[in-house]
Design an enzyme around this catalytic site. Structure first.
Site, PDB file in Angstrom:
ATOM      1  N   SER A 177      10.394 -31.293  21.806  1.00  0.00           N
ATOM      2  CA  SER A 177       9.893 -30.686  20.559  1.00  0.00           C
ATOM      3  C   SER A 177       8.573 -31.356  20.193  1.00  0.00           C
ATOM      4  CB  SER A 177      10.898 -30.923  19.428  1.00  0.00           C
ATOM      5  OG  SER A 177      10.313 -30.609  18.183  1.00  0.00           O
ATOM      6  N   TYR A 188      16.300 -36.590  14.669  1.00  0.00           N
ATOM      7  CA  TYR A 188      16.008 -35.479  15.593  1.00  0.00           C
ATOM      8  C   TYR A 188      14.717 -35.762  16.364  1.00  0.00           C
ATOM      9  CZ  TYR A 188      14.438 -30.929  17.269  1.00  0.00           C
ATOM     10  OH  TYR A 188      13.970 -29.912  18.060  1.00  0.00           O
ATOM     11  N   ALA A 189      13.658 -36.138  15.607  1.00  0.00           N
ATOM     12  CA  ALA A 189      12.365 -36.414  16.236  1.00  0.00           C
ATOM     13  C   ALA A 189      12.464 -37.617  17.174  1.00  0.00           C
ATOM     14  CB  ALA A 189      11.307 -36.661  15.165  1.00  0.00           C
ATOM     15  N   SER A 191      15.118 -38.580  18.805  1.00  0.00           N
ATOM     16  CA  SER A 191      15.835 -38.191  20.026  1.00  0.00           C
ATOM     17  C   SER A 191      14.893 -37.452  20.972  1.00  0.00           C
ATOM     18  CB  SER A 191      17.064 -37.332  19.692  1.00  0.00           C
ATOM     19  OG  SER A 191      16.683 -36.026  19.269  1.00  0.00           O
ATOM     20  N   LYS A 192      13.977 -36.650  20.406  1.00  0.00           N
ATOM     21  CA  LYS A 192      13.055 -35.884  21.252  1.00  0.00           C
ATOM     22  C   LYS A 192      11.953 -36.793  21.821  1.00  0.00           C
ATOM     23  CE  LYS A 192      15.047 -31.876  20.896  1.00  0.00           C
ATOM     24  NZ  LYS A 192      15.620 -31.192  22.062  1.00  0.00           N
TER      25      LYS A 192
HETATM   26  N1  NAP Z   1      13.818 -23.617  17.291  1.00  0.00           N
HETATM   27  C1  NAP Z   1      12.903 -24.537  17.106  1.00  0.00           C
HETATM   28  O1  NAP Z   1      12.150 -24.510  16.110  1.00  0.00           O
HETATM   29  C2  NAP Z   1      12.715 -25.628  18.121  1.00  0.00           C
HETATM   30  C3  NAP Z   1      11.496 -26.330  18.126  1.00  0.00           C
HETATM   31  C4  NAP Z   1      11.313 -27.345  19.054  1.00  0.00           C
HETATM   32  C5  NAP Z   1      12.316 -27.655  19.951  1.00  0.00           C
HETATM   33  N2  NAP Z   1      13.490 -26.961  19.923  1.00  0.00           N
HETATM   34  C6  NAP Z   1      14.523 -27.363  20.889  1.00  0.00           C
HETATM   35  O2  NAP Z   1      14.853 -26.241  21.676  1.00  0.00           O
HETATM   36  C7  NAP Z   1      16.198 -26.367  22.143  1.00  0.00           C
HETATM   37  C8  NAP Z   1      16.928 -25.060  21.877  1.00  0.00           C
HETATM   38  O3  NAP Z   1      17.018 -24.846  20.483  1.00  0.00           O
HETATM   39  P1  NAP Z   1      17.026 -23.379  19.865  1.00  0.00           P
HETATM   40  O4  NAP Z   1      15.917 -23.303  18.899  1.00  0.00           O
HETATM   41  O5  NAP Z   1      17.134 -22.384  20.958  1.00  0.00           O
HETATM   42  O6  NAP Z   1      18.378 -23.475  18.988  1.00  0.00           O
HETATM   43  P2  NAP Z   1      19.731 -22.659  19.033  1.00  0.00           P
HETATM   44  O7  NAP Z   1      19.467 -21.194  18.970  1.00  0.00           O
HETATM   45  O8  NAP Z   1      20.566 -23.300  17.991  1.00  0.00           O
HETATM   46  O9  NAP Z   1      20.325 -22.964  20.484  1.00  0.00           O
HETATM   47  C9  NAP Z   1      20.911 -24.196  20.799  1.00  0.00           C
HETATM   48  C10 NAP Z   1      21.713 -24.017  22.060  1.00  0.00           C
HETATM   49  O10 NAP Z   1      22.221 -25.313  22.434  1.00  0.00           O
HETATM   50  C11 NAP Z   1      23.620 -25.219  22.620  1.00  0.00           C
HETATM   51  N3  NAP Z   1      24.261 -26.486  22.319  1.00  0.00           N
HETATM   52  C12 NAP Z   1      24.157 -27.225  21.200  1.00  0.00           C
HETATM   53  N4  NAP Z   1      24.925 -28.326  21.310  1.00  0.00           N
HETATM   54  C13 NAP Z   1      25.519 -28.285  22.529  1.00  0.00           C
HETATM   55  C14 NAP Z   1      26.425 -29.128  23.215  1.00  0.00           C
HETATM   56  N5  NAP Z   1      26.911 -30.241  22.683  1.00  0.00           N
HETATM   57  N6  NAP Z   1      26.815 -28.769  24.461  1.00  0.00           N
HETATM   58  C15 NAP Z   1      26.360 -27.624  25.014  1.00  0.00           C
HETATM   59  N7  NAP Z   1      25.514 -26.787  24.411  1.00  0.00           N
HETATM   60  C16 NAP Z   1      25.098 -27.110  23.172  1.00  0.00           C
HETATM   61  C17 NAP Z   1      24.052 -24.117  21.661  1.00  0.00           C
HETATM   62  O11 NAP Z   1      25.310 -23.603  22.035  1.00  0.00           O
HETATM   63  P3  NAP Z   1      26.559 -23.650  21.032  1.00  0.00           P
HETATM   64  O12 NAP Z   1      26.226 -22.697  19.926  1.00  0.00           O
HETATM   65  O13 NAP Z   1      27.684 -23.277  21.882  1.00  0.00           O
HETATM   66  O14 NAP Z   1      26.634 -25.079  20.529  1.00  0.00           O
HETATM   67  C18 NAP Z   1      22.923 -23.106  21.880  1.00  0.00           C
HETATM   68  O15 NAP Z   1      23.145 -22.389  23.061  1.00  0.00           O
HETATM   69  C19 NAP Z   1      16.797 -27.552  21.392  1.00  0.00           C
HETATM   70  O16 NAP Z   1      16.840 -28.669  22.252  1.00  0.00           O
HETATM   71  C20 NAP Z   1      15.821 -27.786  20.257  1.00  0.00           C
HETATM   72  O17 NAP Z   1      15.788 -29.113  19.837  1.00  0.00           O
HETATM   73  C21 NAP Z   1      13.704 -25.961  19.037  1.00  0.00           C
END
Ligand code: NAP
Length: 283
Positions: A177, A188-189, A191-192
């Site tokens: 991130s 969160y930050a 961890s990233k």
């Molecule tokens: N959206 C943003 O603004 C943003 C920005 C920067 C970085 N990111 C990063 O992008 C990645 C994806 O996030 P997203 O935005 O796509 O969010 P999201 O829609 O909430 O998707 C998160 C995914 O991770 C899975 N997950 C969470 N905990 C898990 C666990 N313990 N074991 C296995 N699967 C798990 C969830 O599945 P379940 O529902 O089954 O838990 C879901 O499939 C993350 O690492 C996040 O930090 C996101």
């Protein structure tokens, strides 16, 4: 393609409300076979960025194993992906990566489901929280780090062993991130930030095995983590800033997963329209 009438409506809205709006068209790399015969494991594939990457991989003829912890949501996502891409090269594995007792067995299962060979791993599973040093609790710290770092670390270590034993190289893409690159106290930050450090270290240690490791650091992206206005307006807080689309992150992931980026490892690519080099950007 955006209709002419849509432009007219947006123009009137701007004139009447005086608000600027941001809409984005996805320009997509389309070849059809960029990932042909590649076996790809994607964690967090049941929604958001992981889902968009899985979709892109299927459209490029990859064999995809979708991983997530909520079984019903995962199965539903896989059914939708099949229908959307008309591909049957998709499998799933229910796996809570924070459950450290399971990582060896689950990795073994993943290899089996994909017929004994894995070419690429995408680590997109993660959770977020706005809490920082002022209000974070030890329990929340553990929850975030157990998934975003510890779970990912051990799950990845097992896939790395598999890549090394396989002897055919490998390709890992981490979804970090922009928060991991900014000065922040949110766990969160942190961890990233640690994930980015891990990715770079892994890239260095694995070069001799022909295993590439690259990181994508997205800005705020539409997903369950970050909801957007129902009309699709992607304007963020303040002038010139915007929210990104998971499909935009998936395009970068596709490039990193394909052989077109064969000479690239140990890189962190920010997908955030330059937020990292702006002094006025949000985190
Ligand atoms: N959206 C943003 O603004 C943003 C920005 C920067 C970085 N990111 C990063 O992008 C990645 C994806 O996030 P997203 O935005 O796509 O969010 P999201 O829609 O909430 O998707 C998160 C995914 O991770 C899975 N997950 C969470 N905990 C898990 C666990 N313990 N074991 C296995 N699967 C798990 C969830 O599945 P379940 O529902 O089954 O838990 C879901 O499939 C993350 O690492 C996040 O930090 C996101």
């Amino acid at each position: 393609m955006t209709k002419f009438s849509t432009y007219i409506k947006r123009m009137f809205r701007f004139v009447i409300k005086g608000e600027s709006k941001t809409y984005v068209r996805i320009d997509s790399v389309k070849q059809g076979d960029l990932l042909l015969n590649k076996n790809i494991v994607i964690t967090g594939a049941s929604s958001g960025i992981g889902y968009a990457i899985a979709r892109k991989c299927l459209l490029e003829n990859g064999n995809v194993l979708c991983v997530a912890r909520n079984s019903d949501k995962l199965i539903k996502a896989v059914e939708t992906l099949k229908a959307e891409t008309k591909s049957d090269k998709i499998k799933y594995l229910n796996w809570d990566i924070a459950d450290i007792s399971m990582y060896k067995e689950k990795c073994h299962q993943a290899v089996g489901i994909l017929g004994g060979r894995i070419d690429c791993l995408v680590n997109s599973a993660g959770i977020t929280s706005p809490l920082n040093i002022e209000n974070c609790t030890p329990d929340l710290w553990d929850e975030i780090f157990d998934i975003n770092l510890k779970g990912l670390f051990f799950e990845t270590s097992e896939f790395v062993k598999h890549f090394i034993n396989q002897g055919t190289g490998g390709n890992i893409v981490m979804i970090a991130s922009q928060a991991g690159l900014n000065a922040q106290t949110r766990p969160y930050a942190l961890s990233k930030a640690a994930l980015i450090h891990l990715s770079n270290g892994l890239a260095k240690e694995l070069i001799t095995y022909n295993i590439r490791v690259n990181t994508i650091a997205p800005g705020p992206t539409v997903s369950e983590m970050c909801v957007v206005a129902p009309d699709g307006n992607l304007q963020g807080d303040g002038r010139g800033k915007r929210i990104f689309l998971p499909e935009e992150i998936a395009e970068t992931a596709l490039f990193l997963l394909s052989n077109t980026s064969r000479c690239i490892t140990g890189e962190v690519i920010t997908c955030n329209n330059g937020n990292s080099i702006r002094t006025d950007a949000f985190s």
